[in-house]
Design a protein around this motif. Structure first.
Motif, PDB file in Angstrom:
ATOM      1  N   THR A   1       0.824  -1.214   0.000  1.00  0.00           N
ATOM      2  CA  THR A   1       0.000   0.000   0.000  1.00  0.00           C
ATOM      3  C   THR A   1       0.855   1.260   0.000  1.00  0.00           C
ATOM      4  O   THR A   1       0.376   2.336  -0.373  1.00  0.00           O
ATOM      5  CB  THR A   1      -0.943   0.031   1.220  1.00  0.00           C
ATOM      6  N   ILE A   2       2.119   1.143   0.404  1.00  0.00           N
ATOM      7  CA  ILE A   2       3.014   2.301   0.391  1.00  0.00           C
ATOM      8  C   ILE A   2       3.153   2.849  -1.029  1.00  0.00           C
ATOM      9  O   ILE A   2       3.220   4.058  -1.246  1.00  0.00           O
ATOM     10  CB  ILE A   2       4.399   1.920   0.957  1.00  0.00           C
ATOM     11  N   ASP A   3       3.157   1.937  -2.012  1.00  0.00           N
ATOM     12  CA  ASP A   3       3.409   2.329  -3.404  1.00  0.00           C
ATOM     13  C   ASP A   3       2.171   2.276  -4.286  1.00  0.00           C
ATOM     14  O   ASP A   3       2.290   2.408  -5.507  1.00  0.00           O
ATOM     15  CB  ASP A   3       4.468   1.395  -4.021  1.00  0.00           C
TER      16      ASP A   3
ATOM     17  N   GLN B   1      -4.165   3.316   7.005  1.00  0.00           N
ATOM     18  CA  GLN B   1      -3.928   3.034   5.593  1.00  0.00           C
ATOM     19  C   GLN B   1      -3.356   4.226   4.840  1.00  0.00           C
ATOM     20  O   GLN B   1      -2.703   4.064   3.804  1.00  0.00           O
ATOM     21  CB  GLN B   1      -5.238   2.581   4.934  1.00  0.00           C
ATOM     22  N   SER B   2      -3.553   5.426   5.361  1.00  0.00           N
ATOM     23  CA  SER B   2      -3.062   6.627   4.683  1.00  0.00           C
ATOM     24  C   SER B   2      -1.631   6.984   5.079  1.00  0.00           C
ATOM     25  O   SER B   2      -1.052   7.919   4.527  1.00  0.00           O
ATOM     26  CB  SER B   2      -3.981   7.814   4.997  1.00  0.00           C
ATOM     27  N   ASN B   3      -1.064   6.240   6.031  1.00  0.00           N
ATOM     28  CA  ASN B   3       0.267   6.555   6.557  1.00  0.00           C
ATOM     29  C   ASN B   3       1.268   5.480   6.133  1.00  0.00           C
ATOM     30  O   ASN B   3       1.220   4.352   6.634  1.00  0.00           O
ATOM     31  CB  ASN B   3       0.196   6.642   8.084  1.00  0.00           C
ATOM     32  N   PRO B   4       2.194   5.779   5.216  1.00  0.00           N
ATOM     33  CA  PRO B   4       3.168   4.775   4.772  1.00  0.00           C
ATOM     34  C   PRO B   4       3.999   4.197   5.911  1.00  0.00           C
ATOM     35  O   PRO B   4       4.334   3.016   5.907  1.00  0.00           O
ATOM     36  CB  PRO B   4       4.045   5.545   3.782  1.00  0.00           C
ATOM     37  N   GLN B   5       4.324   5.032   6.908  1.00  0.00           N
ATOM     38  CA  GLN B   5       5.124   4.542   8.022  1.00  0.00           C
ATOM     39  C   GLN B   5       4.365   3.494   8.828  1.00  0.00           C
ATOM     40  O   GLN B   5       4.947   2.535   9.331  1.00  0.00           O
ATOM     41  CB  GLN B   5       5.537   5.707   8.923  1.00  0.00           C
ATOM     42  N   SER B   6       3.051   3.654   8.933  1.00  0.00           N
ATOM     43  CA  SER B   6       2.220   2.671   9.622  1.00  0.00           C
ATOM     44  C   SER B   6       2.276   1.325   8.910  1.00  0.00           C
ATOM     45  O   SER B   6       2.342   0.268   9.545  1.00  0.00           O
ATOM     46  CB  SER B   6       0.775   3.171   9.701  1.00  0.00           C
TER      47      SER B   6
END
Length: 304
Positions: free
Chosen positions: A198-200, A269-274
Motif C-alpha cells: 500500500t506504500i506504493d 492506511q493513509s500513513n506509509p510509516q504505519s
C-alpha cells in the motif's frame, strides 16, 4: 494500547523512519567503507526484516518436523544456522535481482527512487556481477520481480519457492502436513506483503504495476482480516495434524492471533510509516512467537 505502553510494539506515528521512506535517501550503512555502501544497500543486509520473513517459515518447518519425528536436539541446532544463512543469501540475491529488473520503475516511485541502481550509485553491470557471485553460493536466482508484470499475486510464487527449498533441505524428516503449512504461509505472506504494497499503490496504478494492494482496492481491509483468519485457522490445523501439545496453541497461536488483529485494527492506511511498521512487526515478532511455541513443545517432548 497496552502493547505500546509496555514498549513491545511501536506507535504508528513512531519517528523511526524506514530508510527507503526517507526522502533524502540516507541509508543506515555508515559502518562500512563508502565503496561498499551500494552493495550493502543492494543486499539490504542493513534492513533484516525481509531475511527474517524468509527464515522463520523454514525454522517453523524444521521445528515442527523435529517435534514429530523426535529428531535429536543437537541435529536441529546444527540445521537452524544453516537455514538462517541460506535465508539471508536468498533474500540478498532476490533484492539485488529485483533492483536490476525494476530499475526503470524505481525511478518513477517516490519510495524507491533513491535505491542504489535507480539513483546511479552503482551500475547495472556491477549489480549483475554482485548478484551472480551471490547466486553461485545458492541454487537459483528468484524470478519474483518478473511476476509483478503478469499477475496480481507475486507473493504466492515467493512463498512456494521458499517452501520448496525448505522441503528440499529437510526431505528426510519433513513429516508435517505440507498442504496446511503451504496454505498458511501463503495466507501470511499475502497479508503482510499487501500491507507493505500500500506504500506504493498510487505509483503502481500510475505506472501500471500489479500488486494485491492494487487488486483488492477498497476491499483491502476486510480481505486482510480474512487472510488473518485463514492463517490462524491453518496454524491450528497444522498443529492438530502434527499432534502439537497445548504449549504450541498457548504460546504460538494465541499471541499471534492477538498481534495480527491488533495490527489490522490500528493500521492507518493513509500513513506509509504505519504500513512499514506492520511489515516489520511480522518479521520481528510473528516469526519468533510461532517458533517459540514449536521449540518449547519440541524440547518438552524430548524430555518425556
Amino acid at each position: 494500547m497496552i502493547f505500546q505502553r509496555l514498549g513491545v510494539f511501536p506507535n504508528t506515528d513512531s519517528r523511526r523512519v524506514h530508510p527507503t521512506l526517507n526522502p533524502k535517501g540516507r541509508l543506515q550503512a555508515d559502518t562500512v567503507p563508502p565503496s561498499w555502501k551500494p552493495f550493502v544497500q543492494l543486499s539490504r543486509i542493513n534492513m533484516p526484516s525481509g531475511a527474517f520473513l524468509t527464515f522463520w517459515p523454514c525454522a517453523w518447518g524444521l521445528l515442527a518436523s523435529a517435534y514429530r519425528a523426535e529428531i535429536p536436539l543437537l541435529t536441529t541446532l546444527y540445521q537452524l544456522p544453516a537455514f538462517f544463512v541460506g535465508s539471508v543469501v536468498l533474500r540478498s540475491i532476490a533484492c539485488s535481482w529485483n533492483y536490476v529488473c525494476d530499475k526503470d520503475f524505481d525511478v518513477q516511485v517516490k519510495r524507491t527512487e533513491h535505491r542504489p541502481l535507480a539513483a546511479g550509485r552503482v551500475s547495472v553491470k556491477a549489480t549483475l556481477i554482485f548478484t551472480i557471485v551471490q547466486a553461485a553460493t545458492f541454487v537459483a536466482i528468484p524470478v519474483y520481480p518478473l511476476f509483478k508484470r503478469i499477475m496480481y499475486w507475486p507473493q504466492v510464487w515467493l512463498r512456494c519457492y521458499s517452501t520448496f527449498l525448505g522441503k528440499l533441505l529437510v526431505t528426510s524428516f519433513f513429516y508435517v502436513d505440507k498442504q496446511s503449512v503451504l496454505k498458511s504461509l501463503i495466507s501470511w505472506t499475502i497479508y503482510y506483503d499487501t500491507i507493505y504494497a500500500t506504500i506504493d499503490v498510487k505509483d503502481d496504478l500510475r505506472i501500471g504495476l500489479k500488486s494485491t494492494a492494487v487488486l483488492f482496492g477498497s476491499w483491502i481491509r476486510p480481505i486482510l482480516r480474512l487472510l488473518c483468519i485463514g492463517f490462524i485457522a491453518l496454524l491450528i490445523a497444522t498443529g492438530i495434524l502434527n499432534e502439537q501439545s497445548f504449549g504450541y496453541y498457548g504460546i504460538s497461536v494465541l499471541p499471534t492471533t492477538l498481534l495480527l488483529f491488533w495490527e489490522i485494527m490500528t493500521w492507518d492506511q493513509s500513513n506509509p510509516q504505519s504500513a512499514f511498521i506492520r511489515f516489520d512487526q511480522n518479521g520481528r515478532y510473528v516469526g519468533i512467537i510461532v517458533a517459540c511455541g514449536l521449540a518449547i513443545d519440541y524440547v518438552l517432548k524430548l524430555q518425556t
